[in-house]
Write an enzyme that holds these catalytic residues in place. Structure first.
Site, short mmCIF file in Angstrom:
data_model
loop_
_atom_site.label_atom_id
_atom_site.label_comp_id
_atom_site.label_asym_id
_atom_site.label_seq_id
_atom_site.Cartn_x
_atom_site.Cartn_y
_atom_site.Cartn_z
N SER A 141 34.07 50.59 43.57
CA SER A 141 33.98 50.27 44.99
C SER A 141 35.04 51.02 45.77
O SER A 141 36.18 51.16 45.30
CB SER A 141 34.18 48.77 45.21
N TYR A 154 38.13 40.80 43.85
CA TYR A 154 37.11 41.86 43.69
C TYR A 154 37.78 43.24 43.59
O TYR A 154 37.44 44.04 42.71
CB TYR A 154 36.17 41.79 44.90
#
Ligand code: NAP
Length: 251
Positions: A141, A154
């Site tokens: 990400s 995350y």
């Protein structure tokens, strides 16, 4: 190498994983669509089948459970032969203030986003070593490049995935196996829409697109195209790399 190679895409039932599965199937890989959501995996495999590609669904498997991963990888091998391309795409997102993150939530995010790729890779690497050829693509990400508020759990998992990619590439390079990571940024998927609808992005998708250098949100197909290159024969000299696909938002 003769014959059709096998690709395994985790989280292949939705969003980016769906696009990757359809693209790899179109590129000639026998494609295994793994997803926790069995119906979604079936839909994507059927979509590929309707286009004349070879694909099968492996639904209901949770990548964070090593026993389930080992069973499903054996089923893929029995169906299509050893996995030559592994795309670790399944991921769990979420927004939470740092001090409100419980041990359970922290552990779950790490289990899906980081342990999942670890289990999947350990299940397929022996077959890749035997073949002397393999491709592992980890979908991380852009938030691990930039940081992202309310996503410490995350971001930690995705930053771990990027470091893991670099280290694994060094170890597997001599075996003919490449390991790379694509950190997507601002890709229009159900995950992104959920975040926008929850007010977690601080602006609408359209407003953020207007501030993005290429003036649009990304598409799952943008990620699939980069993944297809990394999975290809001609990407054999590309390993340990972080290939950003983010419209210029992160460099
Ligand atoms: P998505 O639409 O939510 O798709 C993720 C898929 O993975 C879902 O079908 C989900 O199934 C499945 N999945 C979740 N946990 C799983 C598990 N434990 N085992 C097996 N499958 C599981 O998400 P997406 O936006 O396409 O994201 C794909 C990847 O890109 C993720 O790793 C995400 O972190 C990354 N990413 C996306 C963006 C973006 O802008 N969209 C940006 C950066 C990174 P269920 O629906 O049953 O949970």
């Amino acid at each position: 190498m003769g014959g059709q190679r096998t690709a395994l895409v985790t989280g292949g039932g939705s969003g980016i994983g769906r696009a990757i599965a359809l693209r790899l199937a179109a590129d000639g890989f026998a494609t295994a669509v793994l997803d926790l959501d069995a119906a979604a995996a079936e839909r994507v495999a059927a979509e590929a089948g309707d286009k004349g590609y070879r694909a099968a669904a492996f639904g209901g498997a949770d990548v964070s459970d090593r026993a389930q991963v080992d069973v499903v990888v054996q089923r893929v091998r029995d169906t299509f032969g050893p996995v030559a391309v592994l795309v670790n795409n399944a991921g769990l997102s979420g927004f939470k203030k740092f001090m409100n993150i419980t041990d359970d939530l922290w552990d779950r995010i790490l289990a899906v986003n980081l342990s999942g790729p670890f289990y999947c890779a350990q299940a397929v690497v022996p077959g890749m070593e035997e073949a002397g050829w393999g491709r592992i693509v980890n979908i991380s990400s852009s938030s691990a490049q930039s940081g992202q508020q309310l996503m410490t759990h995350y971001v930690a998992s995705k930053a771990g995935l990027i470091g893991w990619t670099k280290a694994l590439a060094l170890e597997l390079g001599p075996k003919g196996i490449t390991v790379n990571t694509i950190p997507p940024g601002f890709i229009d998927t159900p995950m992104l829409r959920d975040s926008a609808d929850g007010g977690m992005l601080g602006a609408s998708v359209d407003d953020i697109a207007a501030l993005t250098p290429v003036r649009r949100a990304g598409t799952p197909e943008d990620i699939a195209a980069a993944c297809a290159f990394l999975a290809s024969e001609e990407a054999g000299y590309v390993t340990g790399q972080v290939i950003g696909v983010n419209g210029g938002r992160n460099t």
